[in-house]
Design a protein around this motif. Structure first.
Motif, PDB file in Angstrom:
ATOM      1  N   PHE A 150       0.837  -1.197   0.000  1.00  0.00           N
ATOM      2  CA  PHE A 150       0.000   0.000   0.000  1.00  0.00           C
ATOM      3  C   PHE A 150       0.874   1.250   0.000  1.00  0.00           C
ATOM      4  O   PHE A 150       0.656   2.180  -0.774  1.00  0.00           O
ATOM      5  CB  PHE A 150      -0.915  -0.014   1.241  1.00  0.00           C
ATOM      6  CG  PHE A 150      -2.113   0.864   1.126  1.00  0.00           C
ATOM      7  CD1 PHE A 150      -3.264   0.429   0.490  1.00  0.00           C
ATOM      8  CD2 PHE A 150      -2.095   2.151   1.643  1.00  0.00           C
ATOM      9  CE1 PHE A 150      -4.381   1.248   0.377  1.00  0.00           C
ATOM     10  CE2 PHE A 150      -3.195   2.969   1.535  1.00  0.00           C
ATOM     11  CZ  PHE A 150      -4.340   2.527   0.898  1.00  0.00           C
ATOM     12  N   ALA A 154       1.590   4.190  -3.096  1.00  0.00           N
ATOM     13  CA  ALA A 154       1.442   5.632  -2.875  1.00  0.00           C
ATOM     14  C   ALA A 154       2.731   6.361  -3.226  1.00  0.00           C
ATOM     15  O   ALA A 154       2.704   7.435  -3.856  1.00  0.00           O
ATOM     16  CB  ALA A 154       1.064   5.890  -1.407  1.00  0.00           C
ATOM     17  N   LYS A 161       0.325   8.502   1.667  1.00  0.00           N
ATOM     18  CA  LYS A 161      -0.408   7.284   2.031  1.00  0.00           C
ATOM     19  C   LYS A 161      -1.821   7.636   2.477  1.00  0.00           C
ATOM     20  O   LYS A 161      -2.781   6.916   2.184  1.00  0.00           O
ATOM     21  CB  LYS A 161       0.337   6.561   3.155  1.00  0.00           C
ATOM     22  CG  LYS A 161      -0.302   5.261   3.594  1.00  0.00           C
ATOM     23  CD  LYS A 161       0.513   4.627   4.723  1.00  0.00           C
ATOM     24  CE  LYS A 161      -0.157   3.361   5.231  1.00  0.00           C
ATOM     25  NZ  LYS A 161       0.595   2.737   6.331  1.00  0.00           N
ATOM     26  N   GLU A 162      -1.976   8.754   3.226  1.00  0.00           N
ATOM     27  CA  GLU A 162      -3.296   9.176   3.685  1.00  0.00           C
ATOM     28  C   GLU A 162      -4.207   9.518   2.504  1.00  0.00           C
ATOM     29  O   GLU A 162      -5.418   9.249   2.550  1.00  0.00           O
ATOM     30  CB  GLU A 162      -3.165  10.392   4.615  1.00  0.00           C
ATOM     31  CG  GLU A 162      -2.511  10.109   5.955  1.00  0.00           C
ATOM     32  CD  GLU A 162      -1.000   9.999   5.852  1.00  0.00           C
ATOM     33  OE1 GLU A 162      -0.457  10.320   4.764  1.00  0.00           O
ATOM     34  OE2 GLU A 162      -0.360   9.574   6.842  1.00  0.00           O
ATOM     35  N   THR A 163      -3.630  10.123   1.470  1.00  0.00           N
ATOM     36  CA  THR A 163      -4.430  10.453   0.278  1.00  0.00           C
ATOM     37  C   THR A 163      -4.916   9.195  -0.416  1.00  0.00           C
ATOM     38  O   THR A 163      -6.087   9.105  -0.830  1.00  0.00           O
ATOM     39  CB  THR A 163      -3.593  11.295  -0.699  1.00  0.00           C
ATOM     40  OG1 THR A 163      -3.080  12.439  -0.030  1.00  0.00           O
ATOM     41  CG2 THR A 163      -4.426  11.731  -1.897  1.00  0.00           C
ATOM     42  N   LYS A 165      -5.372   6.349   1.038  1.00  0.00           N
ATOM     43  CA  LYS A 165      -6.376   5.740   1.922  1.00  0.00           C
ATOM     44  C   LYS A 165      -7.710   6.458   1.776  1.00  0.00           C
ATOM     45  O   LYS A 165      -8.784   5.820   1.778  1.00  0.00           O
ATOM     46  CB  LYS A 165      -5.883   5.814   3.372  1.00  0.00           C
ATOM     47  CG  LYS A 165      -6.815   5.153   4.380  1.00  0.00           C
ATOM     48  CD  LYS A 165      -6.842   3.662   4.212  1.00  0.00           C
ATOM     49  CE  LYS A 165      -7.730   3.006   5.254  1.00  0.00           C
ATOM     50  NZ  LYS A 165      -7.885   1.547   5.035  1.00  0.00           N
ATOM     51  N   ALA A 166      -7.685   7.786   1.653  1.00  0.00           N
ATOM     52  CA  ALA A 166      -8.928   8.547   1.510  1.00  0.00           C
ATOM     53  C   ALA A 166      -9.623   8.236   0.187  1.00  0.00           C
ATOM     54  O   ALA A 166     -10.857   8.245   0.110  1.00  0.00           O
ATOM     55  CB  ALA A 166      -8.629  10.044   1.612  1.00  0.00           C
ATOM     56  N   ASN A 168      -9.490   5.346  -1.250  1.00  0.00           N
ATOM     57  CA  ASN A 168      -9.920   3.939  -1.213  1.00  0.00           C
ATOM     58  C   ASN A 168     -10.323   3.562   0.213  1.00  0.00           C
ATOM     59  O   ASN A 168      -9.648   2.773   0.887  1.00  0.00           O
ATOM     60  CB  ASN A 168      -8.797   3.034  -1.713  1.00  0.00           C
ATOM     61  CG  ASN A 168      -8.351   3.371  -3.120  1.00  0.00           C
ATOM     62  OD1 ASN A 168      -8.924   2.883  -4.099  1.00  0.00           O
ATOM     63  ND2 ASN A 168      -7.318   4.211  -3.235  1.00  0.00           N
ATOM     64  N   PRO A 169     -11.421   4.134   0.735  1.00  0.00           N
ATOM     65  CA  PRO A 169     -11.795   3.929   2.139  1.00  0.00           C
ATOM     66  C   PRO A 169     -12.184   2.494   2.466  1.00  0.00           C
ATOM     67  O   PRO A 169     -12.061   2.058   3.616  1.00  0.00           O
ATOM     68  CB  PRO A 169     -12.987   4.874   2.340  1.00  0.00           C
ATOM     69  CG  PRO A 169     -13.558   5.061   0.973  1.00  0.00           C
ATOM     70  CD  PRO A 169     -12.395   4.991   0.039  1.00  0.00           C
ATOM     71  N   ASP A 172      -8.559  -2.518   2.885  1.00  0.00           N
ATOM     72  CA  ASP A 172      -7.673  -2.752   4.025  1.00  0.00           C
ATOM     73  C   ASP A 172      -6.230  -2.736   3.535  1.00  0.00           C
ATOM     74  O   ASP A 172      -5.895  -3.410   2.555  1.00  0.00           O
ATOM     75  CB  ASP A 172      -8.001  -4.097   4.684  1.00  0.00           C
ATOM     76  CG  ASP A 172      -7.195  -4.336   5.939  1.00  0.00           C
ATOM     77  OD1 ASP A 172      -6.509  -3.394   6.415  1.00  0.00           O
ATOM     78  OD2 ASP A 172      -7.223  -5.472   6.475  1.00  0.00           O
ATOM     79  N   GLU A 173      -5.392  -1.984   4.234  1.00  0.00           N
ATOM     80  CA  GLU A 173      -4.004  -1.844   3.797  1.00  0.00           C
ATOM     81  C   GLU A 173      -3.282  -3.181   3.737  1.00  0.00           C
ATOM     82  O   GLU A 173      -2.500  -3.446   2.830  1.00  0.00           O
ATOM     83  CB  GLU A 173      -3.242  -0.908   4.758  1.00  0.00           C
ATOM     84  CG  GLU A 173      -3.766   0.508   4.762  1.00  0.00           C
ATOM     85  CD  GLU A 173      -2.998   1.381   5.718  1.00  0.00           C
ATOM     86  OE1 GLU A 173      -1.862   0.994   6.084  1.00  0.00           O
ATOM     87  OE2 GLU A 173      -3.506   2.449   6.111  1.00  0.00           O
ATOM     88  N   LEU A 183      -6.791  -0.120  -6.949  1.00  0.00           N
ATOM     89  CA  LEU A 183      -6.741   1.114  -6.174  1.00  0.00           C
ATOM     90  C   LEU A 183      -6.842   2.320  -7.110  1.00  0.00           C
ATOM     91  O   LEU A 183      -6.248   2.340  -8.190  1.00  0.00           O
ATOM     92  CB  LEU A 183      -5.427   1.192  -5.385  1.00  0.00           C
ATOM     93  CG  LEU A 183      -5.172   0.076  -4.348  1.00  0.00           C
ATOM     94  CD1 LEU A 183      -3.783   0.232  -3.751  1.00  0.00           C
ATOM     95  CD2 LEU A 183      -6.234   0.116  -3.265  1.00  0.00           C
TER      96      LEU A 183
END
Length: 238
Positions: A150, A154, A161-163, A165-166, A168-169, A172-173, A183
């Motif tokens: 993951f 990114a 990484k937060e972007t 994750k946002a 692809n809510p 699961d990483e 993704l």
């Protein structure tokens, strides 16, 4: 003449009579008198004692009982009982003595003040800062390849990484699968290589370094085939 001399000698030799021979008899009589007196006194004393005991036995039983009852009696120790005994006197309220160790009754006698409950200070929940998805550009769908993670994906597209994750809510990483998980990533553009286009030319056209373009497209050499589509990431990490 001889007889006279003889009588004179006998008179001279004759011992005088001892008048003290009667003394032991007088002493004996005195001693006997003393013994008799002592016996009489002893008999008199004993007769007085027997008469006194007779008088005591002659006292009626009622008199003896009254005399005994008039004597102060020792107070018997009061035994502690577990039961409560209300004591009532004139002009005084009834007070019940609580049992030893009985907390319920003890609280009835002593009114406990209610404890003031302090309002619990609610700690403000730390709100995670919202990640803003970069505006502009395009959304590109990436299929997870062999050995990719993951964070690695990114980093490949130069986004945080937060972007990722946002965007692809529901993913699961640690649960991404090769060839299955897809993704969404944010990129600046997709460039189709034309005649004379090399990575350096494309880099100057979009204002993105060659390193980032080669990283996004997994290239090790500064070369792109004609008609090849190049992913152009953002120049700054989003």
């Amino acid at each position: 003449m001889q007889f006279e001399d003889r009588d004179n000698r006998e008179q001279r030799n004759e011992r005088p009579k001892e008048p003290a021979r009667n003394l032991p008899m007088a002493v004996l009589l005195v001693l006997v008198g003393i013994i008799c007196a002592l016996l009489y006194i002893g008999w008199k004393y004993m007769s007085d004692d027997t008469s006194g005991s007779d008088d005591l036995t002659a006292v009626p039983a009622d008199t003896v009982a009254k005399a005994i009852s008039n004597q102060p009696q020792e107070e018997a120790p009061v035994e502690e009982t577990s039961s409560t005994t209300p004591v009532s006197t004139d002009g005084l309220p009834e007070v019940s003595v609580p049992k030893i160790g009985d907390k319920n009754e003890a609280t009835a006698v002593k009114e406990e003040k209610p404890k003031e409950e302090k309002p619990k200070e609610e700690k403000p929940k730390e709100e995670k800062p919202k990640v803003e998805i970069p505006a502009g550009g395009e959304t590109y769908t990436h299929t997870v390849g062999e050995g990719e993670t993951f964070f690695g994906i990114a980093n490949r597209y130069n986004i945080k990484k937060e972007t990722l994750k946002a965007m692809n809510p529901g993913v699961d990483e640690s649960g991404i699968k090769v060839g299955v998980t897809k993704l969404k990533v944010r990129i600046k553009a997709v460039h189709t290589v034309g005649p004379g286009d090399i990575i350096r030319v494309v880099s100057n056209k979009y204002g993105v370094s060659q390193t980032l373009i080669m990283q996004a497209n997994k290239k090790t050499k500064n070369y792109a085939a004609r008609g090849e589509k190049l992913i152009i990431p953002f120049a700054e990490k989003q």
